[in-house]
Design a protein around this motif. Structure first.
Motif, mmCIF file in Angstrom:
data_model
loop_
_atom_site.group_PDB
_atom_site.id
_atom_site.type_symbol
_atom_site.label_atom_id
_atom_site.label_comp_id
_atom_site.label_asym_id
_atom_site.label_seq_id
_atom_site.Cartn_x
_atom_site.Cartn_y
_atom_site.Cartn_z
ATOM 1 N N GLY A 144 43.763 29.712 -3.993
ATOM 2 C CA GLY A 144 43.918 30.151 -2.611
ATOM 3 C C GLY A 144 44.316 31.611 -2.541
ATOM 4 N N VAL A 145 44.460 32.107 -1.308
ATOM 5 C CA VAL A 145 44.856 33.498 -1.061
ATOM 6 C C VAL A 145 46.362 33.514 -0.785
ATOM 7 N N PHE A 146 47.077 34.408 -1.482
ATOM 8 C CA PHE A 146 48.533 34.432 -1.357
ATOM 9 C C PHE A 146 49.042 35.830 -1.030
ATOM 10 N N CYS A 147 50.159 35.819 -0.331
ATOM 11 C CA CYS A 147 50.811 37.065 0.015
ATOM 12 C C CYS A 147 52.305 36.917 -0.209
ATOM 13 N N GLY A 148 52.956 38.008 -0.634
ATOM 14 C CA GLY A 148 54.378 37.982 -0.933
ATOM 15 C C GLY A 148 55.229 38.224 0.291
ATOM 16 N N SER A 149 56.517 37.879 0.211
ATOM 17 C CA SER A 149 57.432 37.986 1.356
ATOM 18 C C SER A 149 57.639 39.437 1.798
ATOM 19 N N ARG A 150 57.329 40.401 0.949
ATOM 20 C CA ARG A 150 57.481 41.811 1.314
ATOM 21 C C ARG A 150 56.246 42.377 2.016
ATOM 22 N N HIS A 151 55.198 41.577 2.070
ATOM 23 C CA HIS A 151 53.940 42.056 2.663
ATOM 24 C C HIS A 151 54.015 41.980 4.186
ATOM 25 N N LEU B 64 33.378 34.336 -2.914
ATOM 26 C CA LEU B 64 34.747 33.998 -2.580
ATOM 27 C C LEU B 64 34.845 33.659 -1.089
ATOM 28 N N PRO B 65 35.850 32.863 -0.702
ATOM 29 C CA PRO B 65 36.005 32.525 0.720
ATOM 30 C C PRO B 65 36.153 33.755 1.611
ATOM 31 N N ASP C 26 43.917 26.160 4.644
ATOM 32 C CA ASP C 26 42.888 25.127 4.829
ATOM 33 C C ASP C 26 41.476 25.640 4.590
ATOM 34 N N THR C 27 41.260 26.925 4.809
ATOM 35 C CA THR C 27 39.891 27.454 4.729
ATOM 36 C C THR C 27 39.695 28.458 3.595
ATOM 37 N N LEU C 28 40.710 29.267 3.304
ATOM 38 C CA LEU C 28 40.546 30.296 2.270
ATOM 39 C C LEU C 28 40.971 29.748 0.899
ATOM 40 N N ARG C 29 40.267 28.775 0.476
ATOM 41 C CA ARG C 29 40.537 28.194 -0.852
ATOM 42 C C ARG C 29 39.224 27.716 -1.452
ATOM 43 N N TYR C 30 39.198 27.611 -2.755
ATOM 44 C CA TYR C 30 38.008 27.124 -3.447
ATOM 45 C C TYR C 30 38.418 26.497 -4.777
ATOM 46 N N GLU C 31 37.524 25.764 -5.369
ATOM 47 C CA GLU C 31 37.804 25.080 -6.628
ATOM 48 C C GLU C 31 37.087 25.784 -7.773
ATOM 49 N N VAL C 32 37.797 25.930 -8.868
ATOM 50 C CA VAL C 32 37.260 26.583 -10.059
ATOM 51 C C VAL C 32 37.097 25.536 -11.160
ATOM 52 N N PRO C 33 35.891 25.353 -11.673
ATOM 53 C CA PRO C 33 35.712 24.395 -12.773
ATOM 54 C C PRO C 33 36.153 24.993 -14.108
ATOM 55 N N HIS C 34 36.889 24.235 -14.880
ATOM 56 C CA HIS C 34 37.298 24.647 -16.225
ATOM 57 C C HIS C 34 36.523 23.820 -17.246
ATOM 58 N N SER C 35 36.079 24.460 -18.301
ATOM 59 C CA SER C 35 35.263 23.801 -19.312
ATOM 60 C C SER C 35 35.796 24.062 -20.710
ATOM 61 N N MET C 36 35.435 23.184 -21.607
ATOM 62 C CA MET C 36 35.675 23.411 -23.036
ATOM 63 C C MET C 36 34.427 24.048 -23.621
ATOM 64 N N ILE C 37 34.612 25.095 -24.416
ATOM 65 C CA ILE C 37 33.471 25.726 -25.066
ATOM 66 C C ILE C 37 33.602 25.589 -26.581
ATOM 67 N N THR C 38 32.462 25.346 -27.212
ATOM 68 C CA THR C 38 32.363 25.285 -28.667
ATOM 69 C C THR C 38 31.100 26.029 -29.080
#
Length: 301
Positions: free
Chosen positions: A176-183, A213-214, A263-275
């Protein structure tokens, strides 16, 4: 003269040792289940192979020559070495040995779906004498390390498949998209998307330029090659950034960070094993892969 030791030599030496233990040819017949003449033929054959007499036999009885005494000592040492080899070979049956080199993405210990710890725990329940080497690096560096043979396998998010690697999807990670308390946007309940795009962003250096990206940042003034670097910029209040939601949770709980348009600015990233394709896998690597796939309910029945 004996220049090499063949299987037949070992058999002749064992017959010789039995004769000595029994005290002569006659007494050794029952032990060896051989006739006296057959035993004599084998001892003569051993002497021929050695090039000298190792025992005296006849009316005066059986006795070892000085060289025979030395050969008996050497033979016993050889038998002991064979027994040690046999025991070690048996111990190695089914045992995993050697080194295993594993590469991981950074900051996935807080992602339950990754199940890396469970796979390691399952692997260490096996009969083994292994040394596990774990490296954490960016996806690009992990791919290169697997291709170069520095790693046996790696698990991470990989933007596009390379022809020399095999990819096995394992789990997904929510980002997701994040912002810090100082922003400035931290106190804005529902900031407009235009305000987000007008903000400074820190981008992931390992994402391809065509990554969808969203929301696409327009002002990128920092680049991170590891997730922790994104956290520093977000907590500073100087940048917005994409972070895995599981990784950001401690700062969310502490009020130092918040998700924007969760709710809207998020996405799923697939993780894989590589050999590596075409490179033989050791028994240990195959076992770890089996345990990893089992933990993700992907192993063959």
């Amino acid at each position: 003269m004996l220049r090499t030791v063949a299987d037949m030599d070992l058999r002749l030496l064992r017959i010789f040792s039995a004769v000595v233990k029994c005290g002569g040819f006659t007494a050794a017949q029952a032990e060896l289940n051989m006739s006296q003449s057959n035993i004599s033929t084998h001892i003569s054959g051993l002497e021929k192979r050695l090039g000298y007499r190792i025992c005296e036999r006849g009316k005066g009885g059986f006795r070892l020559t000085e060289k025979g005494e030395r050969i008996l000592q050497a033979a016993n040492a050889l038998f002991d070495a064979v027994d040690v080899f046999r025991d070690q070979a048996q111990d190695l049956s089914g045992r995993l040995v050697g080194d295993l080199y594993l590469g991981l993405a950074d900051n996935i210990a807080t992602l339950p779906a990754a199940r890396i710890d469970a796979a390691i725990a399952r692997f260490y329940q096996r009969d083994h004498d292994m040394h596990l080497h774990i490296f954490v690096n960016s996806p690009t560096e992990l791919e290169l390390a697997v291709i170069d043979g520095q790693l046996d396998l790696a698990i991470s998010y990989f933007s596009r498949p390379l022809p020399t690697l095999a990819y096995q999807p394992l789990y997904v990670e929510e980002v997701g998209v994040f912002c810090g308390s100082r922003h400035p946007l931290f106190e804005v309940a529902e900031p407009e998307l235009a305000a987000l795009q007008a903000s400074d962003w820190i981008k992931h250096g390992f994402l391809p330029v065509d990554q969808v990206l969203p929301i696409t940042p327009r002002r990128v003034s920092a680049t991170a090659h590891h997730m922790e670097a994104v956290v520093h910029a977000v907590l500073a209040g100087t940048h917005l950034g994409y972070l895995p939601t599981h990784y950001a949770q401690p700062w969310l709980n502490g009020g130092q960070m918040r998700a924007l348009h969760a709710d809207t600015l998020r996405y799923e990233v697939p993780h894989s094993m590589i050999t590596p394709l075409g490179r033989p896998q050791s028994e240990a690597v195959s076992a770890f892969i089996e345990d990893l796939l089992t933990e993700h309910a992907l192993a063959d029945d």
